[in-house]
Design a protein around this motif. Structure first.
Motif, PDB file in Angstrom:
ATOM      1  N   HIS A   3      -1.919  37.664  77.458  1.00 19.34           N
ATOM      2  CA  HIS A   3      -0.947  38.721  77.727  1.00 19.34           C
ATOM      3  C   HIS A   3      -0.377  38.618  79.137  1.00 19.34           C
ATOM      4  O   HIS A   3      -0.905  37.908  79.996  1.00 19.34           O
ATOM      5  CB  HIS A   3      -1.588  40.104  77.545  1.00 19.34           C
ATOM      6  N   TYR A   4       0.705  39.336  79.328  1.00 19.98           N
ATOM      7  CA  TYR A   4       1.297  39.508  80.651  1.00 19.98           C
ATOM      8  C   TYR A   4       1.379  41.002  80.879  1.00 19.98           C
ATOM      9  O   TYR A   4       1.997  41.727  80.084  1.00 19.98           O
ATOM     10  CB  TYR A   4       2.696  38.886  80.716  1.00 19.98           C
ATOM     11  N   THR A   5       0.741  41.502  81.945  1.00 22.63           N
ATOM     12  CA  THR A   5       0.700  42.929  82.223  1.00 22.63           C
ATOM     13  C   THR A   5       0.882  43.161  83.718  1.00 22.63           C
ATOM     14  O   THR A   5       0.284  42.448  84.527  1.00 22.63           O
ATOM     15  CB  THR A   5      -0.635  43.552  81.763  1.00 22.63           C
ATOM     16  N   VAL A   6       1.702  44.142  84.059  1.00 25.55           N
ATOM     17  CA  VAL A   6       1.927  44.507  85.457  1.00 25.55           C
ATOM     18  C   VAL A   6       1.760  46.017  85.618  1.00 25.55           C
ATOM     19  O   VAL A   6       1.827  46.767  84.645  1.00 25.55           O
ATOM     20  CB  VAL A   6       3.324  44.086  85.953  1.00 25.55           C
ATOM     21  N   GLU A   7       1.551  46.430  86.858  1.00 30.96           N
ATOM     22  CA  GLU A   7       1.519  47.846  87.205  1.00 30.96           C
ATOM     23  C   GLU A   7       2.821  48.205  87.894  1.00 30.96           C
ATOM     24  O   GLU A   7       3.436  47.367  88.552  1.00 30.96           O
ATOM     25  CB  GLU A   7       0.367  48.142  88.170  1.00 30.96           C
ATOM     26  N   HIS A  90       1.306  50.945  83.373  1.00 29.93           N
ATOM     27  CA  HIS A  90       1.238  49.515  83.078  1.00 29.93           C
ATOM     28  C   HIS A  90       2.311  49.159  82.056  1.00 29.93           C
ATOM     29  O   HIS A  90       2.609  49.943  81.163  1.00 29.93           O
ATOM     30  CB  HIS A  90      -0.134  49.141  82.504  1.00 29.93           C
ATOM     31  N   GLY A  92       3.116  45.796  79.567  1.00 31.79           N
ATOM     32  CA  GLY A  92       2.568  44.506  79.168  1.00 31.79           C
ATOM     33  C   GLY A  92       2.980  44.089  77.776  1.00 31.79           C
ATOM     34  O   GLY A  92       3.502  44.885  76.987  1.00 31.79           O
ATOM     35  N   LYS A  95       1.901  37.339  75.145  1.00 34.18           N
ATOM     36  CA  LYS A  95       2.827  36.258  75.494  1.00 34.18           C
ATOM     37  C   LYS A  95       3.308  35.544  74.232  1.00 34.18           C
ATOM     38  O   LYS A  95       2.494  35.095  73.416  1.00 34.18           O
ATOM     39  CB  LYS A  95       2.144  35.246  76.406  1.00 34.18           C
ATOM     40  N   ILE A 120       9.473  38.483  80.568  1.00 38.22           N
ATOM     41  CA  ILE A 120       8.745  38.712  81.808  1.00 38.22           C
ATOM     42  C   ILE A 120       9.718  39.164  82.905  1.00 38.22           C
ATOM     43  O   ILE A 120       9.423  40.072  83.684  1.00 38.22           O
ATOM     44  CB  ILE A 120       7.953  37.460  82.236  1.00 38.22           C
ATOM     45  N   ILE A 123      10.451  42.780  82.356  1.00 34.47           N
ATOM     46  CA  ILE A 123       9.312  43.612  82.779  1.00 34.47           C
ATOM     47  C   ILE A 123       9.245  43.683  84.298  1.00 34.47           C
ATOM     48  O   ILE A 123       9.076  44.755  84.874  1.00 34.47           O
ATOM     49  CB  ILE A 123       8.000  43.064  82.174  1.00 34.47           C
TER      50      ILE A 123
END
Length: 127
Positions: A3-7, A90, A92, A95, A120, A123
């Protein structure tokens, strides 16, 4: 990583609005927006976390991958989650390259890499 996750410092609602705007710039539309807390509450299951799942699609890219291998439809549309955890928002997604890796085809991998990069970017613009 799967996965791709950001805050982000944005609220969940602000992040969703920002995400929808950035997705439009990349020609991705939100086909469906599931408010998980609301849905679970409707079913009598208490869930106190703000959790949203957006199903997003770029029709041109969907046609490209489905034309290569119809099994890829099992992964469509792409999902992006926006949720609160530990008082932070978050954003996310799984991928596309990780998912497409389960199906044979170098051309599919190339398409998944391109789509993943674009998602991405969408996001990251929201953080």
């Amino acid at each position: 990583m799967f996965h791709y996750t950001v805050e982000t410092s944005k609220s969940v609602d602000e992040a969703i609005t920002s995400l929808e705007d950035s997705l439009k710039q990349e020609n991705f539309g939100v086909l469906w927006h599931l408010d998980m807390r609301q849905k679970l509450d409707e079913k009598g299951v208490g869930f106190d976390t703000d959790y949203h799942i957006l199903e997003v699609c770029n029709p041109v890219e969907a046609k490209r991958v489905l034309s290569e291998n119809s099994i890829v439809g099992y992964f469509l549309p792409c999902k992006i989650a926006v949720f609160e955890k530990n008082s932070k928002t978050h954003i996310g997604m799984p991928k596309p390259t990780a998912l497409i890796g389960m199906v044979e085809g170098a051309s599919l991998q190339a398409i998944a890499t391109e789509v993943e990069s674009r998602l991405i970017s969408c996001i990251d613009k929201c953080t």
